[in-house]
Each structure stands twice: as structure tokens, then as C-alpha cells.
Design an enzyme around this catalytic site. Structure first.
Site, PDB file in Angstrom:
ATOM      1  N   LYS A  94     -64.433  16.807   6.484  1.00 34.14           N
ATOM      2  CA  LYS A  94     -65.252  16.535   7.671  1.00 34.14           C
ATOM      3  C   LYS A  94     -65.173  15.071   8.117  1.00 34.14           C
ATOM      4  O   LYS A  94     -64.692  14.201   7.398  1.00 34.14           O
ATOM      5  CB  LYS A  94     -66.699  16.961   7.413  1.00 34.14           C
ATOM      6  CG  LYS A  94     -66.854  18.483   7.415  1.00 34.14           C
ATOM      7  CD  LYS A  94     -68.293  18.927   7.321  1.00 34.14           C
ATOM      8  CE  LYS A  94     -68.401  20.455   7.433  1.00 34.14           C
ATOM      9  NZ  LYS A  94     -69.790  20.918   7.284  1.00 34.14           N
ATOM     10  N   ARG A 127     -68.290  24.737  -0.355  1.00 38.64           N
ATOM     11  CA  ARG A 127     -67.439  25.368   0.662  1.00 38.64           C
ATOM     12  C   ARG A 127     -66.317  24.400   1.013  1.00 38.64           C
ATOM     13  O   ARG A 127     -66.561  23.337   1.590  1.00 38.64           O
ATOM     14  CB  ARG A 127     -68.283  25.708   1.898  1.00 38.64           C
ATOM     15  CG  ARG A 127     -67.522  26.394   3.017  1.00 38.64           C
ATOM     16  CD  ARG A 127     -68.444  26.640   4.206  1.00 38.64           C
ATOM     17  NE  ARG A 127     -67.768  27.311   5.308  1.00 38.64           N
ATOM     18  CZ  ARG A 127     -67.078  26.694   6.259  1.00 38.64           C
ATOM     19  NH1 ARG A 127     -66.988  25.356   6.243  1.00 38.64           N
ATOM     20  NH2 ARG A 127     -66.493  27.387   7.219  1.00 38.64           N
TER      21      ARG A 127
END
Length: 271
Positions: free
Chosen positions: A214, A248
Site C-alpha cells: 500500500k 491479507r
């Protein structure tokens, strides 16, 4: 905690949720797995590398993403979910905030609904999850990164999601919580949430950490999307130390090895 037919030890265990985006435009791997054969092959590869859950997404939720119709999203995810459930013995998650998509995915065999709006976007979502007896992951999100006091506000927002789940009849032992790294938060706020992610355990549910590749990692290390594996691994180990049970990620093997090493040293999800 039970997800599908599998039992997860959320006190001592740490589990990888492998990301399977069947989209043309996801921020990290858009277009790689949006053919059925490619999606199945990648799902099988992640399970071989140690993924305990596969998370199928049919709409990119990157910043500035273009929303697609429910019909298109269903057409993307349902064939993949069906095929994964026929071939693999792992729970499958549907990454959606739309009740109709969740309903179709659960009917196709999905075991968990991963909702980036924590039941707050679609008023039918909670009742769909409850009606199917499914597990769910409720993520923290806000329209804007505006907080009076970051962690207390985040916890209060998640309590609202838990209240929606309670009212619909979703048992607490079917719920994961996700702090929402990269959603409604600045880089500095994301770093602070990762540092204090263990506070989510006070709400009584296992915690899933989703930081993989991210922007918080890219901005911090000044790296493009395809060079953020090490940064992701660092956050996964910190999450383990803080008490997260699920992670995740895109890079299953690398994160799982790091987590197992940290566990061998003596860090567990209960820490």
C-alpha cells in the site's frame, strides 16, 4: 473461529489471506488474474505457498477507483469463487461492499464477506451475511482523514459496525476486524494505526491487518508498487507482535516465512 469448514486458532495462530484480484485496474496487480484460468492458477499457487484463505475481489478500491455495476462485479467474481471452491480446500472470501454481490458470492460458495465499509455502505449487507451464516471482516473506513483523536475515533467507528452486526444477528465469533490501512487516513495516520493496531483486540474480535504494497509503504520508503515486499513484511511482523491473527497480502510465501520466524522467536497473536 470457524470460517467455512475450517477452524482457526486466533489465540496462537497467524494466518495468511491471499489477495486474488480479478480486476483490470487494481493498484498492484490489475489485469494479471482477470481470466478464469489465470485466477485459478494464482489461487492454487498461493495455497501451495501457505495461504489459509483466498480473498477474491472484482472491483478495485484503490484511491480514485471507478465504481462498476453490481452485475459486472458479480460476473467477474462468481465463476472464480465457484471454481476455487471446486478445486481447493480453503475458505474463500468475497471482497465487496455491495449486498447483492455478497449474496451472489455466498450462493456460489464464498465463506466470508470482506466489507471495506464495515456494513455501513449497503444497509442490506448485514442481513445478507446473517442469513447465510457467513463470517465477515469489518473494515474501518471514513470519507476523509479527519479525526479528533485517531485511535479512540477509529475504535468508536468499529463499535458502530459491530452494533450493526449485532442487530442483524451476526455472532461475534464470526467477525474479524480490520483497521483499514490506506482508507480514510494520511500516511502518518496509517503509521500510527499500525503502531497501535493491538488496541483493536479490546473490541473482542480477531484482527486482520491488510497493508500489502500500500501507499503508506511506498510513500515511507519512496518505492513503486512492485518493490514494497520488504516494507509489507515489516508491517506483518509488527502486526503479529501487536496481536493480529490474519494478514491479507499479495506475497504469501515471503510474509508467511517472516511470521513463522517471529513466532519461533516467541511472538504470537496473543502477545
Amino acid at each position: 473461529m470457524q470460517i467455512g469448514a475450517k477452524e482457526f486458532d486466533t489465540t496462537h495462530g497467524a494466518y495468511i489471506m491471499g489477495i486474488l484480484n480479478v480486476t483490470p485496474d487494481s493498484f498492484s496487480d490489475g489485469g494479471k488474474w482477470n481470466r478464469l484460468d489465470a485466477a485459478l492458477a494464482h489461487g492454487e499457487a498461493m495455497v501451495q505457498e501457505g495461504a489459509a484463505i483466498l480473498d477474491v475481489g472484482g472491483e478495485s478500491t484503490r484511491p480514485g477507483h471507478q465504481q462498476i455495476s453490481e452485475e459486472e462485479e458479480i460476473n467477474r467474481v462468481v465463476p472464480v469463487i465457484r471454481a476455487l471452491k471446486e478445486r481447493l480446500d480453503v475458505p474463500v472470501s468475497i471482497d465487496t461492499y455491495k449486498a447483492s454481490v455478497a449474496e451472489a458470492a455466498l450462493a456460489a460458495g464464498a465463506d466470508l464477506v470482506n466489507d471495506i465499509w464495515g456494513l455501513k455502505y449497503d444497509p442490506r449487507m448485514a442481513e445478507v451475511i446473517a442469513a447465510h451464516g457467513a463470517a465477515c471482516c469489518l473494515m474501518h473506513n471514513r470519507e476523509k482523514p479527519e479525526y479528533r483523536d485517531l485511535m479512540p475515533d477509529l475504535l468508536a467507528d468499529l463499535r458502530e459496525s459491530l452494533e450493526l452486526a449485532d442487530r442483524a444477528g451476526i455472532p461475534r465469533d464470526r467477525i474479524l476486524l480490520d483497521p483499514g490501512i490506506g482508507f480514510g487516513k494520511t500516511r502518518e495516520q496509517n503509521l500510527e494505526v499500525i503502531r497501535q493496531v493491538g488496541q483493536l483486540r479490546s473490541l473482542g474480535c480477531p484482527v486482520l491487518l491488510a497493508t500489502s504494497r500500500k501507499s503508506v509503504i511506498g510513500l515511507t520508503l519512496d518505492l513503486p508498487v512492485d518493490q514494497r515486499v520488504e516494507g509489507t513484511i515489516a508491517t506483518s511482523v509488527i502486526g503479529l507482535i501487536q496481536g493480529c491473527s490474519f494478514f491479507r497480502v499479495h506475497d504469501v510465501k515471503e510474509n508467511l516465512r517472516a511470521i513463522r520466524m517471529a513466532q519461533a522467536i516467541g511472538f504470537y497473536a496473543e502477545a
